[in-house]
Motif scaffolding. Structure first.
Motif, PDB file in Angstrom:
ATOM      1  N   CYS A 168      11.723  -8.597   2.988  1.00  0.00           N
ATOM      2  CA  CYS A 168      11.248  -7.240   3.308  1.00  0.00           C
ATOM      3  C   CYS A 168      10.078  -7.269   4.282  1.00  0.00           C
TER       4      CYS A 168
ATOM      5  N   ALA B  78      -2.138  -3.649  -8.689  1.00  0.00           N
ATOM      6  CA  ALA B  78      -1.344  -2.436  -8.949  1.00  0.00           C
ATOM      7  C   ALA B  78      -2.205  -1.381  -9.619  1.00  0.00           C
TER       8      ALA B  78
ATOM      9  N   ASP C  22       6.859  -2.912 -10.829  1.00  0.00           N
ATOM     10  CA  ASP C  22       7.451  -1.808 -10.056  1.00  0.00           C
ATOM     11  C   ASP C  22       6.828  -1.802  -8.654  1.00  0.00           C
ATOM     12  N   HIS C  23       7.677  -1.890  -7.638  1.00  0.00           N
ATOM     13  CA  HIS C  23       7.164  -1.973  -6.277  1.00  0.00           C
ATOM     14  C   HIS C  23       6.509  -0.679  -5.798  1.00  0.00           C
ATOM     15  N   HIS C  24       6.698   0.422  -6.543  1.00  0.00           N
ATOM     16  CA  HIS C  24       5.946   1.638  -6.222  1.00  0.00           C
ATOM     17  C   HIS C  24       4.452   1.416  -6.426  1.00  0.00           C
ATOM     18  N   LEU C  25       4.122   0.492  -7.340  1.00  0.00           N
ATOM     19  CA  LEU C  25       2.735   0.341  -7.783  1.00  0.00           C
ATOM     20  C   LEU C  25       1.956  -0.707  -6.994  1.00  0.00           C
TER      21      LEU C  25
ATOM     22  N   ASN D 281       7.561  -0.489   1.004  1.00  0.00           N
ATOM     23  CA  ASN D 281       8.165   0.823   1.285  1.00  0.00           C
ATOM     24  C   ASN D 281       7.164   1.862   1.778  1.00  0.00           C
ATOM     25  N   ALA D 282       6.198   1.405   2.560  1.00  0.00           N
ATOM     26  CA  ALA D 282       5.179   2.317   3.068  1.00  0.00           C
ATOM     27  C   ALA D 282       5.204   2.375   4.594  1.00  0.00           C
TER      28      ALA D 282
ATOM     29  N   ARG E 156       1.831  -3.002   1.821  1.00  0.00           N
ATOM     30  CA  ARG E 156       2.411  -2.267   0.691  1.00  0.00           C
ATOM     31  C   ARG E 156       3.922  -2.119   0.882  1.00  0.00           C
TER      32      ARG E 156
ATOM     33  N   THR F 212       6.943  -7.841   3.811  1.00  0.00           N
ATOM     34  CA  THR F 212       5.642  -7.313   3.395  1.00  0.00           C
ATOM     35  C   THR F 212       4.757  -8.433   2.852  1.00  0.00           C
TER      36      THR F 212
ATOM     37  N   LYS G  12      -0.115  -2.964  -4.620  1.00  0.00           N
ATOM     38  CA  LYS G  12      -1.103  -2.750  -3.570  1.00  0.00           C
ATOM     39  C   LYS G  12      -1.161  -3.981  -2.668  1.00  0.00           C
TER      40      LYS G  12
END
Ligand SMILES: [Zn+2]
Length: 160
Positions: free
Chosen positions: A89, A160, A18-21, A52-53, A50, A91, A23
């Motif tokens: 993206c 993560a 999950d790309h929310h996680l 989407n930051a 990171r 990143t 680091k």
């Protein structure tokens, strides 16, 4: 069967996460693909920022870093290097190696390459006859990113 742990990759960090996680900066094994002759292709994510930051790399600095990674991995792991490319993206970078999946070896090579970026006076392969957008480079910004990633060398395993 590939023993990810023996190569230095912590269980639960291999594959898509999950790309929310995620680091950054971090070095992560995305996949290890065995071939019929006992060979293995390793796909590694070099995540510098990171997701989407609001931290994604600019076009010129990611392009310049891509050239350094291309030159460096080719030089340092000549029998193993297949390719490296910018993540869309921006990143990080996708690294593909043949028969080299040891985390420590990959991290050492990345560290050597980034130290080389700091010492460089020019971006490799950046002439008009070598690059498809030769004006789109920024050595100073690439060096700033390299410095930031090197400063966090101890955290590259914190995925993560
Ligand atoms: Zn280029």
């Amino acid at each position: 069967m590939i023993d990810h742990e023996a190569l230095g990759w912590a269980p639960g960090t291999v594959g898509e996460l999950d790309h929310h996680l995620l680091k950054a900066p971090s070095v992560k094994l995305r996949g290890a693909h065995p071939g019929p002759a006992g060979d293995t292709v390793y796909c590694i994510d070099l995540r510098l920022r990171r997701p989407n930051a609001g931290e994604s790399l600019g076009s010129a600095e990611s392009h310049s870093l891509e050239h350094f990674l291309l030159e460096g991995f080719q030089r340092l792991l000549p029998r193993h290097f297949i390719g490296v490319g910018v993540m869309g993206c921006r990143t990080g970078f996708y690294l593909t190696l043949h028969n080299e999946g040891r985390r420590a070896r990959i991290e050492d090579a990345l560290e050597t390459i980034l130290r080389g970026v700091l010492a460089a006076t020019a971006v490799p392969y950046a002439r008009i006859d070598q690059c498809g957008h030769w004006r789109d480079h920024d050595l100073a910004r690439a060096q700033a990113v390299a410095r930031e990633v090197l400063e966090r060398r101890a955290a590259w395993r914190d995925i993560a």
